[in-house]
Write a protein that holds these residues in place. Sequence first.
Motif, PDB file in Angstrom:
ATOM      1  N   LYS A 259       9.603  -1.483   0.819  1.00  0.00           N
ATOM      2  CA  LYS A 259      10.656  -0.489   0.589  1.00  0.00           C
ATOM      3  C   LYS A 259      11.600  -0.366   1.784  1.00  0.00           C
ATOM      4  O   LYS A 259      12.768  -0.025   1.609  1.00  0.00           O
TER       5      LYS A 259
ATOM      6  N   VAL B 278      -0.730  -2.249  -3.943  1.00  0.00           N
ATOM      7  CA  VAL B 278      -0.610  -1.186  -2.935  1.00  0.00           C
ATOM      8  C   VAL B 278      -1.245  -1.580  -1.606  1.00  0.00           C
ATOM      9  O   VAL B 278      -2.100  -2.453  -1.537  1.00  0.00           O
TER      10      VAL B 278
ATOM     11  N   LYS C 299       3.387   3.756   4.715  1.00  0.00           N
ATOM     12  CA  LYS C 299       2.747   5.074   4.710  1.00  0.00           C
ATOM     13  C   LYS C 299       1.303   4.961   5.195  1.00  0.00           C
ATOM     14  O   LYS C 299       0.533   4.133   4.699  1.00  0.00           O
TER      15      LYS C 299
ATOM     16  N   HIS D 164      -3.740  -0.170   0.259  1.00  0.00           N
ATOM     17  CA  HIS D 164      -4.780   0.815  -0.063  1.00  0.00           C
ATOM     18  C   HIS D 164      -5.478   1.395   1.165  1.00  0.00           C
ATOM     19  O   HIS D 164      -6.082   2.452   1.076  1.00  0.00           O
TER      20      HIS D 164
ATOM     21  N   ASP E  96      -3.008   8.362  -0.024  1.00  0.00           N
ATOM     22  CA  ASP E  96      -2.564   9.030  -1.248  1.00  0.00           C
ATOM     23  C   ASP E  96      -1.155   8.558  -1.543  1.00  0.00           C
ATOM     24  O   ASP E  96      -0.312   8.521  -0.649  1.00  0.00           O
ATOM     25  N   ASP E  97      -0.885   8.198  -2.791  1.00  0.00           N
ATOM     26  CA  ASP E  97       0.421   7.707  -3.211  1.00  0.00           C
ATOM     27  C   ASP E  97       0.908   6.601  -2.253  1.00  0.00           C
ATOM     28  O   ASP E  97       1.932   6.740  -1.590  1.00  0.00           O
ATOM     29  N   PRO E  98       0.171   5.487  -2.197  1.00  0.00           N
ATOM     30  CA  PRO E  98       0.454   4.440  -1.207  1.00  0.00           C
ATOM     31  C   PRO E  98       1.729   3.647  -1.484  1.00  0.00           C
ATOM     32  O   PRO E  98       2.195   3.566  -2.622  1.00  0.00           O
ATOM     33  N   ASP E  99       2.246   3.052  -0.411  1.00  0.00           N
ATOM     34  CA  ASP E  99       3.359   2.115  -0.539  1.00  0.00           C
ATOM     35  C   ASP E  99       2.857   0.837  -1.205  1.00  0.00           C
ATOM     36  O   ASP E  99       1.667   0.529  -1.155  1.00  0.00           O
ATOM     37  N   ARG E 100       3.800   0.116  -1.806  1.00  0.00           N
ATOM     38  CA  ARG E 100       3.468  -1.117  -2.530  1.00  0.00           C
ATOM     39  C   ARG E 100       4.260  -2.297  -1.978  1.00  0.00           C
ATOM     40  O   ARG E 100       5.343  -2.121  -1.425  1.00  0.00           O
TER      41      ARG E 100
END
Length: 185
Positions: free
Chosen positions: A38, A71, A159, A73, A170-174
């Motif tokens: 991102k 992700v 993140k 993870h 939590d809600d990881p980057d991909r």
Amino acid sequence: MIAKTLAAAAFALVVGLSVPAAAQTAAAPQDTLVMQLKDGNVTIRLRPDLAPRHAERLTTLAGEGFYDGIVFHRVIDGFMAQTGDPTGTGRGGSNLPNLPAEFSDVPFTRGVVGMARSADPNSANSQFFIMFDDAPSLNGQYTVVGEVVDGMDAVDAIKKGDRRANGVVDDPDRIISLRPAAGGQ
């Protein structure tokens, strides 16, 4: 003329010393992966001279689009960012067989890419990690498969996870995409 030649040589030496040794050698396109995150692209120079089976595995899976959307993870600030598990749990891998260890004397320093594995040294499959900082405790214990030669700022922006939860995010980057560089497979 001699003064200009000496000055150019001195400049090249100073510039060369300011670049990490691992990044000074240009990689062939077939030994280079480009990972889109991102926050920008990350160029990874694979090291088939150190870990031919692992480098081939990453190139093969990247060429198939295996890593797209996977992700990060496990991300521990000051240590590393781990990815490559299609389940996002840290327990998954590809459908290909596990690989035997290809340990080397190359140290785990900032930007090095290593292969993740279980307690069995011969269990690396698709998961890999990128070092945020040096970790001598990993030296000779994990396979070094490459290093980031451009885009560490995008890696640094991944993140981070909760240290108390072993870096679970939590809600990881991909990974948006991971592909061999142009001219590769």
